[in-house]
Design a protein around this motif. Structure first.
Motif, short mmCIF file in Angstrom:
data_model
loop_
_atom_site.label_atom_id
_atom_site.label_comp_id
_atom_site.label_asym_id
_atom_site.label_seq_id
_atom_site.Cartn_x
_atom_site.Cartn_y
_atom_site.Cartn_z
N ALA A 115 2.55 32.55 17.36
CA ALA A 115 1.35 33.22 16.86
C ALA A 115 0.81 34.15 17.94
O ALA A 115 0.96 33.89 19.12
CB ALA A 115 0.31 32.17 16.49
N PRO A 116 0.18 35.26 17.52
CA PRO A 116 -0.16 35.64 16.15
C PRO A 116 0.73 36.72 15.56
O PRO A 116 0.33 37.36 14.57
CB PRO A 116 -1.59 36.16 16.33
N ILE A 117 1.90 36.96 16.14
CA ILE A 117 2.70 38.12 15.70
C ILE A 117 3.09 38.04 14.23
O ILE A 117 2.80 38.97 13.46
CB ILE A 117 3.93 38.30 16.61
N PRO A 118 3.74 36.96 13.77
CA PRO A 118 4.10 36.95 12.34
C PRO A 118 2.89 36.91 11.43
O PRO A 118 2.92 37.48 10.33
CB PRO A 118 4.97 35.70 12.21
N GLU A 119 1.82 36.26 11.87
CA GLU A 119 0.60 36.22 11.07
C GLU A 119 0.04 37.63 10.87
O GLU A 119 -0.33 38.02 9.75
CB GLU A 119 -0.46 35.35 11.76
N ALA A 139 -0.89 42.33 7.37
CA ALA A 139 -0.83 43.78 7.14
C ALA A 139 -0.01 44.09 5.88
O ALA A 139 -0.37 44.98 5.10
CB ALA A 139 -0.21 44.47 8.36
N ARG A 140 1.06 43.35 5.68
CA ARG A 140 1.89 43.58 4.48
C ARG A 140 1.12 43.25 3.20
O ARG A 140 1.17 44.00 2.23
CB ARG A 140 3.17 42.74 4.58
N MET A 157 0.55 28.74 6.92
CA MET A 157 1.87 28.94 6.35
C MET A 157 2.92 29.09 7.44
O MET A 157 4.01 28.49 7.37
CB MET A 157 1.88 30.16 5.43
N CYS A 158 2.63 29.87 8.46
CA CYS A 158 3.57 30.02 9.57
C CYS A 158 3.78 28.68 10.28
O CYS A 158 4.91 28.35 10.67
CB CYS A 158 3.08 31.08 10.54
N GLU A 159 2.71 27.91 10.45
CA GLU A 159 2.85 26.59 11.05
C GLU A 159 3.73 25.68 10.21
O GLU A 159 4.51 24.87 10.73
CB GLU A 159 1.47 25.96 11.25
#
Length: 323
Positions: free
Chosen positions: A197-201, A206-207, A236-238
């Motif tokens: 985190a937080p890159i994929p979040e 943004a998407r 969700m990423c977690e």
């Protein structure tokens, strides 16, 4: 910005700054709050918030008969069952639950090892929810991430789960040990979400923000309500990070011990989905996981079986649950 808290505070501040102060309060005064969508989708159902040992779970329930717990996938919520749950409620006491981290359930910290989003922790939520509702044994239907929670629940709590239906999944340990280029291309997010985190979040937010205005139905708008929530995106990423770490450890321990699911299991999957294109023997994979397995593809369905082909999904579930 190097933490979940910073990510959520930053995105919340950006959202607040985008409001026009002179317009937003007037609009709020002019319109009374709309009733929650679940009231329209599930007439006669009621809403509860149930505290478990690790979370607060949002539940919508209705119907009568044997208890049936239904768990959604990612990044959806309990509204995903709107085509099938009312029909099932004619014969079952249907309990629709938002998984921890999703929908309107609470979103606890994942912890350094992401264990708060392990399928074991999420399964424990389900067991405690049903116990507080007075159901010590119950039927269980799960889609996507919810099916993974259901699988873990059947392994950890065999005395609780009478029957288990899993919709459009294969076990995580099998997928991670059978990685192909086709799987990486088709399920890129399985690997993207594993980054710190937080890159994929941020990328995912943004998407979703870029296409939020494209929603054409109240269901899509409801999904957007959650998908634009930074806390849900982090949860969700977690969830995915746990799948590739603590969940794999649990699976490997079960495999080494020869542990299998002992309740009757139904596996149904999307005939138009990726799994049939990537794997030759989906039913055979499940037959190695459980002692009593049946299943088949739904030829006209895509990944969200319950929404893309609800009639076939409902028929398969009804035949299995009453059989």
């Amino acid at each position: 910005m190097n933490s979940r808290r910073d990510f959520i505070k930053h995105t919340a501040a950006v959202g607040a700054a985008s409001l026009t102060p002179s317009i937003a309060p007037a609009a709020a005064q002019a319109q009374s709050p709309a009733p929650p969508l679940w009231q329209k989708l599930y007439p006669g159902f009621r809403n509860l918030r149930i505290k478990t040992s690790g979370a607060e779970i949002n539940v919508v329930m209705g119907g009568s008969g044997p208890p049936l717990l239904m768990l959604h996938g990612a990044p959806e919520s309990l509204v995903t069952w709107h085509f099938v749950a009312p029909a099932l409620a004619r014969d079952y006491t249907v309990v629709l639950a938002d998984l921890r981290g999703y929908g309107d359930s609470s979103k606890p910290e994942g912890g350094a090892d992401h264990s708060a989003y392990s399928k074991r922790a999420m399964a424990q939520d389900g067991v405690e929810v049903m116990a507080q509702l007075g159901h010590e044994r119950f039927l269980l239907v799960g889609h996507d991430r919810g099916a993974r929670v259901g699988r873990r629940m059947a392994l950890d709590h065999p005395e609780k789960v009478r029957k288990l239906a899993v919709l459009d999944i294969l076990p995580e340990h099998y997928l991670y040990s059978h990685v192909t280029l086709g799987f990486v291309r088709g399920y890129y997010h399985w690997f993207s979400f594993l980054r710190p985190a937080p890159i994929p979040e941020e990328e995912t937010l943004a998407r979703y923000q870029a296409r939020a205005g494209e929603a054409t139905s109240e269901i899509e708008r409801e999904y957007d309500r959650h998908r634009l929530d930074p806390a849900m995106l982090h949860a969700m990423c977690e969830d995915y990070r746990a799948s590739a770490s603590v969940d794999l450890d649990l699976d490997h321990a079960d495999l080494a011990a020869g542990k299998k699911i002992t309740c009757p299991l139904l596996a149904i999957w999307a005939g138009k989905g990726l799994y049939p294109r990537l794997f030759d023997d989906i039913l055979g994979v499940w037959q190695a996981e459980a002692t009593d397995v049946r299943g088949h593809a739904l030829p006209n369905a895509t990944h969200n079986l319950q929404e893309s082909d609800p009639q076939a999904t409902l028929a398969a579930l009804q035949a299995f649950l009453r059989g």
